[in-house]
Write an enzyme that holds these catalytic residues in place. Structure first.
Site, PDB file in Angstrom:
ATOM      1  N   SER A 107      -0.030   3.067 -14.410  1.00  0.00           N
ATOM      2  CA  SER A 107      -0.196   3.300 -12.970  1.00  0.00           C
ATOM      3  C   SER A 107      -0.890   4.636 -12.699  1.00  0.00           C
ATOM      4  O   SER A 107      -0.683   5.611 -13.430  1.00  0.00           O
ATOM      5  CB  SER A 107       1.194   3.320 -12.326  1.00  0.00           C
ATOM      6  OG  SER A 107       1.141   3.846 -11.023  1.00  0.00           O
ATOM      7  N   TYR A 130      -5.264   3.434  -7.576  1.00  0.00           N
ATOM      8  CA  TYR A 130      -5.074   3.546  -6.128  1.00  0.00           C
ATOM      9  C   TYR A 130      -6.245   4.341  -5.593  1.00  0.00           C
ATOM     10  O   TYR A 130      -6.631   5.345  -6.202  1.00  0.00           O
ATOM     11  CB  TYR A 130      -3.796   4.331  -5.806  1.00  0.00           C
ATOM     12  CG  TYR A 130      -2.548   3.502  -5.825  1.00  0.00           C
ATOM     13  CD1 TYR A 130      -2.463   2.331  -5.086  1.00  0.00           C
ATOM     14  CD2 TYR A 130      -1.437   3.898  -6.549  1.00  0.00           C
ATOM     15  CE1 TYR A 130      -1.305   1.569  -5.088  1.00  0.00           C
ATOM     16  CE2 TYR A 130      -0.281   3.146  -6.552  1.00  0.00           C
ATOM     17  CZ  TYR A 130      -0.222   1.980  -5.817  1.00  0.00           C
ATOM     18  OH  TYR A 130       0.915   1.231  -5.816  1.00  0.00           O
ATOM     19  N   THR A 156      -5.372  -1.869  -7.035  1.00  0.00           N
ATOM     20  CA  THR A 156      -4.302  -2.331  -6.138  1.00  0.00           C
ATOM     21  C   THR A 156      -4.798  -2.222  -4.705  1.00  0.00           C
ATOM     22  O   THR A 156      -5.222  -1.152  -4.265  1.00  0.00           O
ATOM     23  CB  THR A 156      -3.020  -1.494  -6.334  1.00  0.00           C
ATOM     24  OG1 THR A 156      -2.595  -1.645  -7.686  1.00  0.00           O
ATOM     25  CG2 THR A 156      -1.917  -1.961  -5.414  1.00  0.00           C
ATOM     26  N   LYS A 252      -5.351  -6.542  -7.483  1.00  0.00           N
ATOM     27  CA  LYS A 252      -3.925  -6.863  -7.391  1.00  0.00           C
ATOM     28  C   LYS A 252      -3.421  -6.659  -5.966  1.00  0.00           C
ATOM     29  O   LYS A 252      -3.671  -5.612  -5.366  1.00  0.00           O
ATOM     30  CB  LYS A 252      -3.121  -5.964  -8.334  1.00  0.00           C
ATOM     31  CG  LYS A 252      -1.614  -6.104  -8.177  1.00  0.00           C
ATOM     32  CD  LYS A 252      -0.868  -5.410  -9.293  1.00  0.00           C
ATOM     33  CE  LYS A 252       0.623  -5.433  -9.066  1.00  0.00           C
ATOM     34  NZ  LYS A 252       1.058  -4.428  -8.094  1.00  0.00           N
ATOM     35  N   HIS A 276       3.473  -6.811  -4.072  1.00  0.00           N
ATOM     36  CA  HIS A 276       3.910  -5.485  -4.533  1.00  0.00           C
ATOM     37  C   HIS A 276       5.431  -5.453  -4.724  1.00  0.00           C
ATOM     38  O   HIS A 276       6.117  -4.484  -4.369  1.00  0.00           O
ATOM     39  CB  HIS A 276       3.483  -4.419  -3.516  1.00  0.00           C
ATOM     40  CG  HIS A 276       3.145  -3.087  -4.127  1.00  0.00           C
ATOM     41  ND1 HIS A 276       1.873  -2.600  -4.164  1.00  0.00           N
ATOM     42  CD2 HIS A 276       3.917  -2.143  -4.719  1.00  0.00           C
ATOM     43  CE1 HIS A 276       1.883  -1.408  -4.743  1.00  0.00           C
ATOM     44  NE2 HIS A 276       3.115  -1.122  -5.096  1.00  0.00           N
TER      45      HIS A 276
HETATM   46  C1  GLV Z   1       3.973   2.329  -5.784  1.00  0.00           C
HETATM   47  O1  GLV Z   1       3.233   1.600  -6.350  1.00  0.00           O
HETATM   48  C2  GLV Z   1       5.202   1.917  -5.253  1.00  0.00           C
HETATM   49  O2  GLV Z   1       5.407   0.708  -5.086  1.00  0.00           O
HETATM   50  O3  GLV Z   1       6.035   2.789  -5.002  1.00  0.00           O
END
Ligand code: GLV
Length: 379
Positions: A107, A130, A156, A252, A276
């Protein structure tokens, strides 16, 4: 290692090991957590067909993901703050994934940096991006992923603004944890966790610290996200990202077929159906409800991966039956990480794989390509 027969046992152990602030962060959904719950309850409604007297002695769970042969239709997804579930958590999770022969996604909001993970493992991993307002930093981050030889970029697209998770506000989630009496008492009761974090390379967001202003010292994740993440992100930015990222790209966070159709028009070849983990739009459909619609609309033209609520091999089977080519897990492996570090992640992968294998046998199928809607009894 203790015996962990199922993902739920890993979860219970992680809850005992990890300070509440970080366990809750991983566990939470946004707002009333309706979508978080739906991700599970909608799975449980799907019943599989029990088939008998089929020779299932030769079973094979292998398939391909993005053209690469894998022993399981499974990848580890991006998790923010993985390194707060266990010291060096991202390195350990990546090692476990690579030992099992499946992809690992680092991530943007990880604790270990891209470079830390690249130096500690011997095969390429995926990087999740991100998009933040500072495009200079974005370019640099993509270039760092290229330099680290990441084998895919996962963009994402469902977090331009953060869905509020109430527990993070209540717990005062900050990285590293703020020195408050409540936190100190919690940490004092989790000495193995504290030691692993102390021994770990980093205590804050490794990809960002030293690169983005305001990342040093104690930071509220929610405030920081609000100030840095780019709410202007739109389809036009895809071309810019592609101009800096020459490799495989996954989108995603696609949950709506109109978005999937646009993605195809924009040249996207792999998308991840995801809400998510119920952490963003509360009230959105469960991922497993969205999946068959998506596959009907675009599945033949694109590689559809699935993310959202998988806690067992039976769930993997259900998602594959509804058209996913492969699946991504987040919490299922993070529980393993919190429970027992690398061995816990390895165990989570093993549990999911073995359960899938047995589920296939009891449904009378022997290979991944034979899993389709015919294995479903009722939805
Ligand atoms: C970040 O990706 C979260 O979901 O906190």
């Amino acid at each position: 290692m203790k015996t962990f027969p199922c993902i739920e046992d890993l979860r219970q152990q992680a809850r005992r090991n990890v300070p509440k602030m970080f366990f809750d962060y991983a566990e939470a959904g946004s707002y009333a957590q309706e979508t978080l719950r739906a991700n599970r309850t909608d799975f449980e409604r799907i019943k599989l067909r029990q088939r008998v007297l089929v020779d299932v002695s030769a079973r094979d769970t292998s398939t391909t993901i993005l053209g690469e042969k894998v022993p399981l239709p499974l990848a580890l997804g991006p998790i923010g703050l993985g390194g707060m579930m266990h010291g060096d958590g991202e390195i350990l999770a990546c090692r476990a994934a690579q030992a099992a022969g499946i992809p690992y996604t680092l991530s943007t909001m990880s604790v270990c940096s891209i470079e830390d993970v690249a130096a500690a493992v011997d095969k390429p991993f995926w990087f999740q991006l991100y998009v933040m307002r500072d495009r200079g930093f974005m370019r640099e981050l993509i270039e760092r992923a290229v330099a680290a030889k990441c084998s895919a970029l996962m963009l994402t697209v469902d977090l331009q603004v953060l869905g509020q998770r109430h527990c993070d506000m209540r717990n005062g989630l900050s990285v590293p944890p703020e020195i408050k009496l409540k936190n100190l008492i919690d940490i004092a009761t989790k000495p193995a966790w504290a030691l692993s974090i102390l021994k770990g390379k980093r205590k804050t967001f490794g990809n960002l610290a030293g690169h983005v202003k305001g990342m040093e010292g104690i930071t509220s994740l929610a405030q920081w996200t609000a100030s840095q993440f780019d709410p202007t992100l739109n389809w036009k930015d895809l071309a810019w990202i592609k101009s800096h990222w020459p490799g495989k790209l996954l989108l995603k966070g696609i949950l709506d077929i109109e978005d999937a159709k646009i993605a195809i028009k924009e040249g996207v070849t792999t998308l991840v159906v995801s809400n998510h983990g119920g952490r963003q739009l509360d009230g959105a459909p469960s991922s497993i409800t969205a999946l068959p619609r998506m596959v009907d609309a675009v599945g033949s033209r694109i590689e559809v991966m699935f993310d959202g609520g998988i806690r067992s091999g039976a769930d993997l089977m259900r998602a594959l039956a509804l058209g996913a080519r492969s699946c991504i897990v987040g919490r299922s492996y993070i529980y393993g990480l919190g429970a027992a570090g690398q061995a816990g992640v390895a165990r989570a992968i093993e549990i999911l794989g073995k359960e899938l294998d047995v589920t296939m046998a009891l449904c009378g199928v022997t290979s991944i390509k034979d899993i389709d809607r015919s294995v479903i009894a009722e939805i």
